[in-house]
Scaffold this motif. Structure first.
Motif, short mmCIF file in Angstrom:
data_model
loop_
_atom_site.label_atom_id
_atom_site.label_comp_id
_atom_site.label_asym_id
_atom_site.label_seq_id
_atom_site.Cartn_x
_atom_site.Cartn_y
_atom_site.Cartn_z
N GLY A 189 0.81 -1.21 0.00
CA GLY A 189 0.00 0.00 0.00
C GLY A 189 0.85 1.26 0.00
O GLY A 189 0.55 2.23 -0.73
N LEU A 190 1.91 1.27 0.81
CA LEU A 190 2.81 2.43 0.84
C LEU A 190 3.51 2.61 -0.52
O LEU A 190 3.68 3.73 -1.02
CB LEU A 190 3.85 2.27 1.95
N THR A 191 3.92 1.49 -1.09
CA THR A 191 4.57 1.55 -2.41
C THR A 191 3.62 2.13 -3.44
O THR A 191 4.02 2.93 -4.31
CB THR A 191 5.02 0.14 -2.83
N TYR A 192 2.33 1.74 -3.35
CA TYR A 192 1.34 2.26 -4.29
C TYR A 192 1.21 3.79 -4.14
O TYR A 192 1.21 4.53 -5.14
CB TYR A 192 -0.01 1.60 -4.05
N LEU A 193 1.13 4.29 -2.91
CA LEU A 193 1.00 5.73 -2.70
C LEU A 193 2.23 6.47 -3.22
O LEU A 193 2.11 7.53 -3.88
CB LEU A 193 0.80 6.03 -1.21
N ILE A 194 3.40 5.94 -2.92
CA ILE A 194 4.63 6.61 -3.37
C ILE A 194 4.68 6.66 -4.90
O ILE A 194 5.12 7.64 -5.50
CB ILE A 194 5.87 5.88 -2.80
N SER A 195 4.17 5.58 -5.53
CA SER A 195 4.18 5.56 -7.00
C SER A 195 3.26 6.62 -7.59
O SER A 195 3.44 7.04 -8.73
CB SER A 195 3.77 4.17 -7.51
N LYS A 196 2.28 7.06 -6.85
CA LYS A 196 1.32 8.05 -7.34
C LYS A 196 1.70 9.48 -6.97
O LYS A 196 1.09 10.44 -7.45
CB LYS A 196 -0.09 7.75 -6.78
N GLN A 197 2.70 9.62 -6.11
CA GLN A 197 3.07 10.96 -5.63
C GLN A 197 3.83 11.74 -6.70
O GLN A 197 4.66 11.18 -7.43
CB GLN A 197 3.92 10.84 -4.37
N ASN A 198 3.55 13.04 -6.80
CA ASN A 198 4.23 13.91 -7.77
C ASN A 198 5.66 14.16 -7.29
O ASN A 198 5.88 14.65 -6.18
CB ASN A 198 3.48 15.24 -7.89
N LYS A 199 6.62 13.83 -8.15
CA LYS A 199 8.02 13.93 -7.76
C LYS A 199 8.75 15.05 -8.51
O LYS A 199 9.97 15.15 -8.40
CB LYS A 199 8.72 12.60 -8.00
#
Length: 798
Positions: free
Chosen positions: A535-545
């Motif tokens: 779940g954390l990996t999914y959120l990080i993948s969606k975060q604007n970098k």
């Protein structure tokens, strides 16, 4: 004269043939004359023959008088004239006697056969009455045939011949349909044929009228919704024997069963069950009883009352070890005015209370609670039971054993320098290990049942995680063929996977689970570590970098979703101290600070004028960031406080006690809870008058005692957190109602098991089952998810 006398003497001589002949002719003539007028079916003789017969009868009479050999009786009883040749004359009861030898010079009377007199007989409807019949044979042998007349409608007579060697028999009389409506007097003629002899008698019979059985209608049966009671109902048989079938017609919401009345019994058993939603009023149960093809009915009153009496024990009681307190229990009486027995169940270990008897009519009882000197600190919901009039009424009481000290967390939570950041006020340190969680559950009112509910809810969330590691508000059942969790109510749910993923992660993190580990007990918590990591990996993948973008650090999905995802990321970083999460958490927090409106609030999009709902979620995220050691601009907090103050909507004498969604609007319960929580985050003291008054207002609007819908879980979540921070009796009572409400409304079967139905929940149409389940779990984890805001950890020995 001498010749006549000699002729007469000759006739008197025993064995004189001529005399015997004359006597026989005279007797025949007399009987024929008598019978011709007695028997209605015999044709009278012609006149000449009648004269001749009369002459012979006179001759017979003269001979009898001359010879002195006859006798007569005229008292109406059975009579018999017996001569030397055995001829017998019968009066009202007729018999024939065998011939006997006459002693010369003496007259002999032969006893006649007779029928014993009958006593009057009463025949009830449907019953068989045996009437004894006795024949005095007087030496007459042979079978006696019994006949009755006349035939009477409604009366059945059964006769049997009396055997030749017996004198007694039985006539069986029974009343049959059609039964008489009134008592009916009958006189039966009894004829007994004994050889050539006919004996007659009279049998007086009374046919009783038909009186149907009757139900003895009792006082109203008082029953509570959801209760089953058995009623012994008396039946007046009115002389009717045999099995009496009973049928029932019950109104809606009542189930009634009746057993037949056994032969010889005057009672039937009714089993009455009232549905849980049976309306409170008097209902009529119709009973029917059938006998002889006829039916009688009666209405039995059943009074449904949720509270025939009600005990009002819901209060918080605090005892020190070794202390004794008298607790007054008010009693509201309705239909039950009798005595009530009070006793207490599920008391904390080391606390006792003796049962008491509340006298009839009394409006109050007193329970004495005693804590032993060895009683340990704890809080428990106990059950006060009142029993009276066959009814049982219960209410809760919260009993706390406390040393009376304030300001410190339970002794089991010991200061640890490595955990110091997580042991600050309102932080996460209590959820990290099983020992701390158990201590906090014991101190603040969690139970084994509430923890089982948390595990069931977490399992449901795990079963609906998507393949990419995220969760979906709208399509959480995608790819699950056996899943029937989604209903039509969720047709308009938001398509927001960021919000869903954050909402699913927060209860797992709240239970102390991270991607790096979980509390040692219960062991199944370790099953969720992988789900948290995905779940954390999914959120990080969606975060604007993109560091140059104004959306740098933004998870997407709107400000609600971003605030929730920021909370999850900050908590995961604080609990695991995994440096890989620091930058995603820090950039998410920075985005929130940049997205604040100039007037201090937050709303759906970046820098939009704020509302208190979004702002309160941002405050949760800010508090998570602070607990994780991540910086937050002080000026942003000062502006946020100004916005919260602009939403104050309390009464003029205390405006800061209640809050609205937008500045200038009317106050709402949910926003009052959210506003008071932000005040606690902003540093209001525990004894702040506005905070105390606001919390009292929340406590007056606690979850329902009954109900099957989740309800305003958004409000419940915030209010539970606020009152938990305050502690004290108000939280103890709130927690009991909140905990029991959530346990009662959790799904228990099928694929939905462990979740909560969003229908009836505030924001349920937008958030669906994922939202409802996550918010309920966060509320059930309040005991250890955040440490009480106004407590600190002991750093030394007391």
């Amino acid at each position: 004269m001498r010749g006549k006398r000699a002729y007469r003497d000759r006739l008197r001589t025993p064995g004189c043939p001529k005399a015997a002949s004359l006597r026989a002719m005279a007797t025949i003539a007399r009987d024929e004359v008598r019978d011709s007028f007695r028997e209605p079916n015999v044709v009278p003789p012609s006149y000449p023959k009648l004269v001749w017969l009369a002459w012979l009868a006179i001759v017979a009479a003269c001979l009898a008088g001359c010879m002195g050999g006859g006798s007569s009786q005229s008292d109406g009883s059975a009579t018999a004239d017996t001569s030397a040749d055995g001829a017998t004359s019968i009066g009202p009861t007729t018999s024939t006697a065998p011939p006997q030898s006459a002693t010369p010079g003496a007259s002999v009377t032969q006893p006649a056969a007779s029928l014993a007199e009958f006593s009057a007989v009463t025949v009830p409807p449907g019953q068989v009455v045996d009437v004894p019949i006795t024949v005095n044979r007087a030496g007459v042998q042979g079978e006696a045939v019994v006949e009755l007349s006349p035939a009477v409608p409604g009366l059945r007579a059964v006769t049997s011949p009396i055997p030749a060697d017996q004198n007694q028999g039985v006539i069986q009389l029974s009343a049959v349909e059609p039964f008489a409506d009134q008592a009916k007097q009958i006189e039966l003629q009894v004829r007994v044929r004994l050889g050539s002899t006919v004996l007659t008698g009279r049998l007086p019979v009374t046919l009783e009228p038909l009186r149907m059985p009757e139900f003895v209608v009792p006082s109203p049966l008082v029953i509570q919704p959801g209760q089953t009671k058995t009623l012994a109902l008396s039946v007046n048989r009115n002389g009717v024997t045999g099995l009496l079938p009973v049928s029932v017609e019950a109104p809606d919401k009542l189930t009634v069963q009746a057993v037949p009345v056994p032969d010889g019994s005057n009672e039937t058993q009714l089993t009455v069950t009232a549905a849980a939603d049976a309306p409170e009023r008097q209902h009529e149960v119709k009973l029917s009883l059938t006998a002889f093809g006829k039916t009688v009915t009666a209405s039995i009153p059943v009074q449904v009352e949720r509270f025939a009496f009600r005990i009002r024990s819901f209060q918080a009681v605090t005892l020190k070890p070794g202390e004794q307190k008298t607790v007054r229990i008010p009693i509201d009486r309705r239909s039950h005015r009798g005595a009530i027995r009070l006793h207490v169940q599920n008391l904390p270990e080391g606390v006792t209370a003796q049962p008491v008897e509340v006298p009839a009519g009394a409006a109050q009882g007193e329970l004495v609670l005693s804590a032993s000197p060895q009683a340990e600190e704890q809080v428990k919901s106990v059950v006060v039971v009142g029993e009276g009039g066959g009814l049982v009424q219960t209410d809760a009481m919260v009993v706390r054993v406390s040393y009376g000290e304030t300001g410190f967390l339970p002794r089991e939570i010991v200061f640890d320098p490595e955990k110091a950041p997580l042991l600050r006020r309102g932080s996460f340190g209590g959820r990290l290990d099983a020992k701390s969680k158990k201590a906090l559950l014991r101190a603040y009112g969690g139970t084994e049942e509430s923890e089982k509910a948390v595990l069931l809810g977490l399992r449901w969330l795990l079963n609906h995680q998507m393949a990419d590691g995220g969760w979906s508000l709208k399509f959480y059942n995608s790819g699950l063929l056996e899943c029937d969790c989604q209903t039509q109510f969720e047709n308009e749910v938001d398509d927001n996977d960021i919000a869903a993923t954050a909402l699913a992660l927060l209860p797992m993190l709240g239970a102390g689970v991270t991607h790096r580990g979980a509390p040692e007990e219960p062991k199944e918590l370790s099953d969720y570590c992988e789900a948290v990591e995905k779940g954390l990996t999914y959120l990080i993948s969606k975060q604007n970098k993109d560091s140059k973008s104004t959306n740098h650090g933004y998870f997407g999905g709107g400000m609600y979703a971003h605030a929730l995802a920021t909370m999850a990321m900050c908590e995961a970083y604080a609990l695991s101290r995994d440096d890989r999460l620091r930058i995603p958490a820090q950039t998410a927090v920075k985005y929130l600070a940049d997205a604040q409106h100039d007037e201090g609030g937050w709303r759906y999009s970046r820098r939009a004028p704020g509302d208190l709902s979004v702002t309160s979620w941002v405050f949760f995220a800010i508090r998570s960031a602070q607990s994780a050691g991540l910086p937050w601009p002080r000026t942003a907090l000062q502006k946020a406080e100004q916005f919260v103050t602009s939403c104050a909507a309390g009464p003029s004498e205390a405006p800061l006690t209640r809050y609205s969604y937008l500045p200038g609007e009317a106050p709402r319960l949910s926003m009052t809870a959210a506003g008071l929580l932000t005040r606690q985050f902003l540093g209001w003291a525990q004894d702040n008058p506005d905070l105390v008054a606001g919390c009292r207002y929340l406590a007056q609007n606690m979850p329902p005692e009954q109900g099957d819908k989740l309800g305003p879980i958004y409000y419940y979540h915030y209010a539970t957190q606020v009152l938990h921070n305050m502690e004290g009796p108000e939280f103890d009572l709130w927690n009991h109602r909140m905990r029991e409400h959530l346990l009662r409304t959790q799904e228990t079967g099928g694929h939905r098991r462990g979740s909560w139905d969003p229908s009836g929940a505030d924001h349920g149409k937008r958030g669906g089952r994922i939202y409802a389940t996550s918010m309920a779990l966060l509320t059930l984890e309040v005991y250890y998810r955040h440490l009480p805001y106004y407590r600190r950890v002991m750093t030394g020995t007391r």
